[in-house]
Design a protein around this motif. Structure first.
Motif, PDB file in Angstrom:
ATOM      1  N   GLU A 198      17.539   2.339 -34.721  1.00  7.43           N
ATOM      2  CA  GLU A 198      16.331   3.043 -34.307  1.00  7.43           C
ATOM      3  C   GLU A 198      16.493   3.608 -32.895  1.00  7.43           C
ATOM      4  OE1 GLU A 198      11.553   2.105 -33.566  1.00  7.43           O
ATOM      5  OE2 GLU A 198      12.939   0.569 -34.293  1.00  7.43           O
ATOM      6  N   LYS A 199      15.955   4.789 -32.655  1.00  7.55           N
ATOM      7  CA  LYS A 199      16.003   5.425 -31.346  1.00  7.55           C
ATOM      8  C   LYS A 199      14.585   5.526 -30.767  1.00  7.55           C
ATOM      9  CE  LYS A 199      20.413   6.152 -31.544  1.00  7.55           C
ATOM     10  NZ  LYS A 199      21.346   5.427 -30.677  1.00  7.55           N
ATOM     11  N   PRO A 200      14.437   5.321 -29.449  1.00  5.49           N
ATOM     12  CA  PRO A 200      13.109   5.382 -28.859  1.00  5.49           C
ATOM     13  C   PRO A 200      12.664   6.818 -28.627  1.00  5.49           C
ATOM     14  CG  PRO A 200      14.732   4.994 -27.154  1.00  5.49           C
ATOM     15  CD  PRO A 200      15.483   5.002 -28.462  1.00  5.49           C
ATOM     16  N   ASP A 201      11.359   6.988 -28.395  1.00  5.94           N
ATOM     17  CA  ASP A 201      10.818   8.285 -28.017  1.00  5.94           C
ATOM     18  C   ASP A 201      11.101   8.477 -26.532  1.00  5.94           C
ATOM     19  OD1 ASP A 201       9.372  10.498 -27.318  1.00  5.94           O
ATOM     20  OD2 ASP A 201       7.552   9.901 -28.399  1.00  5.94           O
ATOM     21  N   THR A 202      12.098   9.285 -26.205  1.00 10.10           N
ATOM     22  CA  THR A 202      12.535   9.419 -24.818  1.00 10.10           C
ATOM     23  C   THR A 202      11.467  10.040 -23.931  1.00 10.10           C
ATOM     24  OG1 THR A 202      13.551  11.549 -25.316  1.00 10.10           O
ATOM     25  CG2 THR A 202      14.945   9.605 -25.487  1.00 10.10           C
ATOM     26  N   ASN A 203      10.545  10.843 -24.515  1.00 16.10           N
ATOM     27  CA  ASN A 203       9.495  11.447 -23.716  1.00 16.10           C
ATOM     28  C   ASN A 203       8.554  10.395 -23.132  1.00 16.10           C
ATOM     29  OD1 ASN A 203      10.256  14.170 -24.087  1.00 16.10           O
ATOM     30  ND2 ASN A 203       9.314  14.175 -26.112  1.00 16.10           N
ATOM     31  N   LYS A 204       8.387   9.299 -23.841  1.00 13.79           N
ATOM     32  CA  LYS A 204       7.507   8.234 -23.379  1.00 13.79           C
ATOM     33  C   LYS A 204       8.172   7.354 -22.320  1.00 13.79           C
ATOM     34  CE  LYS A 204       4.819   7.825 -27.651  1.00 13.79           C
ATOM     35  NZ  LYS A 204       4.396   6.909 -28.746  1.00 13.79           N
ATOM     36  N   LEU A 205       9.484   7.471 -22.175  1.00 15.56           N
ATOM     37  CA  LEU A 205      10.210   6.602 -21.249  1.00 15.56           C
ATOM     38  C   LEU A 205      10.470   7.251 -19.898  1.00 15.56           C
ATOM     39  CD1 LEU A 205      12.808   5.022 -23.670  1.00 15.56           C
ATOM     40  CD2 LEU A 205      11.010   3.831 -22.443  1.00 15.56           C
ATOM     41  N   LYS A 206      10.029   8.502 -19.715  1.00 15.38           N
ATOM     42  CA  LYS A 206      10.320   9.195 -18.474  1.00 15.38           C
ATOM     43  C   LYS A 206       9.610   8.549 -17.297  1.00 15.38           C
ATOM     44  CE  LYS A 206      11.325  13.750 -20.451  1.00 15.38           C
ATOM     45  NZ  LYS A 206      10.950  15.175 -20.485  1.00 15.38           N
ATOM     46  N   ASN A 207      10.362   8.410 -16.196  1.00 16.44           N
ATOM     47  CA  ASN A 207       9.824   7.916 -14.935  1.00 16.44           C
ATOM     48  C   ASN A 207       9.181   6.538 -15.057  1.00 16.44           C
ATOM     49  OD1 ASN A 207      10.526  10.348 -13.519  1.00 16.44           O
ATOM     50  ND2 ASN A 207       8.765  11.311 -14.506  1.00 16.44           N
ATOM     51  N   LYS A 208       9.759   5.677 -15.861  1.00 13.82           N
ATOM     52  CA  LYS A 208       9.267   4.317 -16.012  1.00 13.82           C
ATOM     53  C   LYS A 208      10.258   3.345 -15.369  1.00 13.82           C
ATOM     54  CE  LYS A 208       5.719   5.638 -18.419  1.00 13.82           C
ATOM     55  NZ  LYS A 208       4.337   5.540 -17.884  1.00 13.82           N
ATOM     56  N   LYS A 209       9.752   2.161 -15.091  1.00 13.58           N
ATOM     57  CA  LYS A 209      10.597   1.118 -14.520  1.00 13.58           C
ATOM     58  C   LYS A 209      11.000   0.164 -15.628  1.00 13.58           C
ATOM     59  CE  LYS A 209      12.121  -0.515 -10.478  1.00 13.58           C
ATOM     60  NZ  LYS A 209      12.900   0.283  -9.517  1.00 13.58           N
ATOM     61  N   GLY A 210      12.281  -0.195 -15.638  1.00  7.58           N
ATOM     62  CA  GLY A 210      12.775  -1.131 -16.638  1.00  7.58           C
ATOM     63  C   GLY A 210      13.191  -2.440 -15.995  1.00  7.58           C
ATOM     64  N   TYR A 211      12.998  -3.530 -16.723  1.00  8.84           N
ATOM     65  CA  TYR A 211      13.343  -4.853 -16.215  1.00  8.84           C
ATOM     66  C   TYR A 211      14.108  -5.646 -17.268  1.00  8.84           C
ATOM     67  CZ  TYR A 211       9.657  -3.838 -12.798  1.00  8.84           C
ATOM     68  OH  TYR A 211       8.888  -3.248 -11.835  1.00  8.84           O
ATOM     69  N   VAL A 212      15.083  -6.397 -16.814  1.00 11.87           N
ATOM     70  CA  VAL A 212      15.763  -7.357 -17.668  1.00 11.87           C
ATOM     71  C   VAL A 212      15.693  -8.695 -16.954  1.00 11.87           C
ATOM     72  CG1 VAL A 212      17.920  -8.049 -18.762  1.00 11.87           C
ATOM     73  CG2 VAL A 212      17.321  -5.626 -18.630  1.00 11.87           C
ATOM     74  N   GLU A 213      15.051  -9.667 -17.580  1.00 17.35           N
ATOM     75  CA  GLU A 213      14.863 -10.989 -16.977  1.00 17.35           C
ATOM     76  C   GLU A 213      15.739 -12.005 -17.702  1.00 17.35           C
ATOM     77  OE1 GLU A 213      10.798 -12.465 -15.877  1.00 17.35           O
ATOM     78  OE2 GLU A 213      11.290 -14.015 -17.363  1.00 17.35           O
ATOM     79  N   LEU A 214      16.613 -12.645 -16.963  1.00 15.57           N
ATOM     80  CA  LEU A 214      17.515 -13.649 -17.530  1.00 15.57           C
ATOM     81  C   LEU A 214      17.152 -15.016 -16.965  1.00 15.57           C
ATOM     82  CD1 LEU A 214      19.989 -14.452 -19.179  1.00 15.57           C
ATOM     83  CD2 LEU A 214      21.429 -13.753 -17.243  1.00 15.57           C
ATOM     84  N   THR A 215      16.634 -15.897 -17.819  1.00 14.36           N
ATOM     85  CA  THR A 215      16.257 -17.248 -17.416  1.00 14.36           C
ATOM     86  C   THR A 215      17.297 -18.227 -17.942  1.00 14.36           C
ATOM     87  OG1 THR A 215      13.907 -16.665 -17.494  1.00 14.36           O
ATOM     88  CG2 THR A 215      14.464 -19.002 -17.487  1.00 14.36           C
ATOM     89  N   TYR A 216      17.865 -19.015 -17.051  1.00  9.97           N
ATOM     90  CA  TYR A 216      18.915 -19.961 -17.423  1.00  9.97           C
ATOM     91  C   TYR A 216      18.309 -21.309 -17.801  1.00  9.97           C
ATOM     92  CZ  TYR A 216      22.233 -16.654 -15.344  1.00  9.97           C
ATOM     93  OH  TYR A 216      22.975 -15.538 -15.053  1.00  9.97           O
ATOM     94  N   ASP A 217      18.744 -21.839 -18.946  1.00  3.53           N
ATOM     95  CA  ASP A 217      18.294 -23.163 -19.383  1.00  3.53           C
ATOM     96  C   ASP A 217      19.245 -24.253 -18.914  1.00  3.53           C
ATOM     97  OD1 ASP A 217      16.082 -22.103 -20.788  1.00  3.53           O
ATOM     98  OD2 ASP A 217      17.364 -21.638 -22.502  1.00  3.53           O
ATOM     99  N   ASN A 218      20.535 -23.932 -18.866  1.00  2.00           N
ATOM    100  CA  ASN A 218      21.518 -24.945 -18.503  1.00  2.00           C
ATOM    101  C   ASN A 218      22.831 -24.293 -18.090  1.00  2.00           C
ATOM    102  OD1 ASN A 218      22.427 -27.697 -18.285  1.00  2.00           O
ATOM    103  ND2 ASN A 218      23.646 -27.346 -20.111  1.00  2.00           N
ATOM    104  N   TYR A 219      23.527 -24.925 -17.157  1.00  2.00           N
ATOM    105  CA  TYR A 219      24.860 -24.492 -16.732  1.00  2.00           C
ATOM    106  C   TYR A 219      25.872 -25.617 -16.984  1.00  2.00           C
ATOM    107  CZ  TYR A 219      23.143 -20.593 -13.744  1.00  2.00           C
ATOM    108  OH  TYR A 219      22.583 -19.435 -13.249  1.00  2.00           O
ATOM    109  N   VAL A 220      27.081 -25.226 -17.319  1.00  2.00           N
ATOM    110  CA  VAL A 220      28.236 -26.139 -17.297  1.00  2.00           C
ATOM    111  C   VAL A 220      29.198 -25.536 -16.278  1.00  2.00           C
ATOM    112  CG1 VAL A 220      30.137 -27.168 -18.580  1.00  2.00           C
ATOM    113  CG2 VAL A 220      27.905 -26.822 -19.691  1.00  2.00           C
TER     114      VAL A 220
END
Length: 233
Positions: A198-220
């Motif tokens: 699926e492809k997004p409607d690029t007209n709706k995405l103009k001049n928007k802010k995007g975020y990617v949030e990575l929450t860590y549960d555990n480290y080794v």
């Protein structure tokens, strides 16, 4: 003549002060690098949440791998997500990987409710994709709370880090990566993945802010990570 002597003396003091500040900023970056270098490798589990306007993206479970000097990978379950790749990094070990750099003191700022030191880091290598990285540093605990990086090929992006359980290793509990989706021309280092085609409607995405949030549960940490973990998709 007396006025001229005073003027020359003032200029000399100013130059000396700037030189001392530059040395101080460099020393701080070296201390940060030394703390980060205590981590030779790690594997981690976590959750990846993507927040881009008009895209409904489920939270994905992920595995994260790092190995010195700069190998870093996020693997996930099937789904749609925006993942940093190439010159874009959410990993502070990679951000401070360059051995040759110039550090400039930029004063202080308030971030996450505390006063942080601001240092601008420029790579000495003219061929580096990174043009400038601004670091917001918890000086007392030697933690990078935020980095703003401008690159030649991948645009400008922010990474904000929140610490808790793994502060001793300078590893975050949560990392928030943000970028501008202006005209839907995402930084080249960011890949939009659609498993269903699926492809997004690029007209709706103009001049928007995007975020990617990575929450860590555990480290080794420092238990060894095979090279094979960094191959493939």
């Amino acid at each position: 003549m007396k006025f001229r002597s005073v003027f020359v003396f003032a200029i000399a003091i100013l130059c000396l002060s700037q030189a001392v500040q530059a040395q101080d900023a460099t020393a701080l970056i070296l201390k940060l690098k030394a703390k980060l270098e205590k981590v030779n490798d790690y594997s981690a589990t976590g959750r990846l949440r993507t927040d881009v306007a008009f895209l409904k993206v489920p939270v994905a479970k992920v595995n994260v791998y790092f190995k010195k000097p700069n190998r870093f990978r996020i693997s996930k379950e099937k789904g749609i997500s925006i993942l940093p790749k190439g010159g874009v990094s959410v990993n502070m070990q990679n951000v401070l990987n360059d051995k040759n750099f110039v550090a400039l003191d930029a004063g202080t700022a308030t971030l996450q409710g505390q006063t942080v030191r601001v240092v601008k880091v420029l790579p000495a290598d003219n061929n580096s994709d990174v043009v400038l990285t601004t670091l917001y540093i918890d000086e007392a605990n030697l933690l990078i709370k935020k980095s703003t990086t401008t690159t030649k090929e991948n645009g400008t992006y922010d990474v904000e880090l929140f610490y808790g359980k793994w502060t001793a290793y300078a590893l975050p509990d949560k990392t928030v990566f943000s970028f501008n989706t202006k005209d839907y021309k995402l930084p080249k280092g960011v890949t939009l993945e659609f498993d269903d085609g699926e492809k997004p409607d690029t007209n709706k995405l103009k001049n928007k802010k995007g975020y990617v949030e990575l929450t860590y549960d555990n480290y080794v940490i420092n238990k060894g990570v095979p090279d094979t973990f960094f191959s493939g998709k």
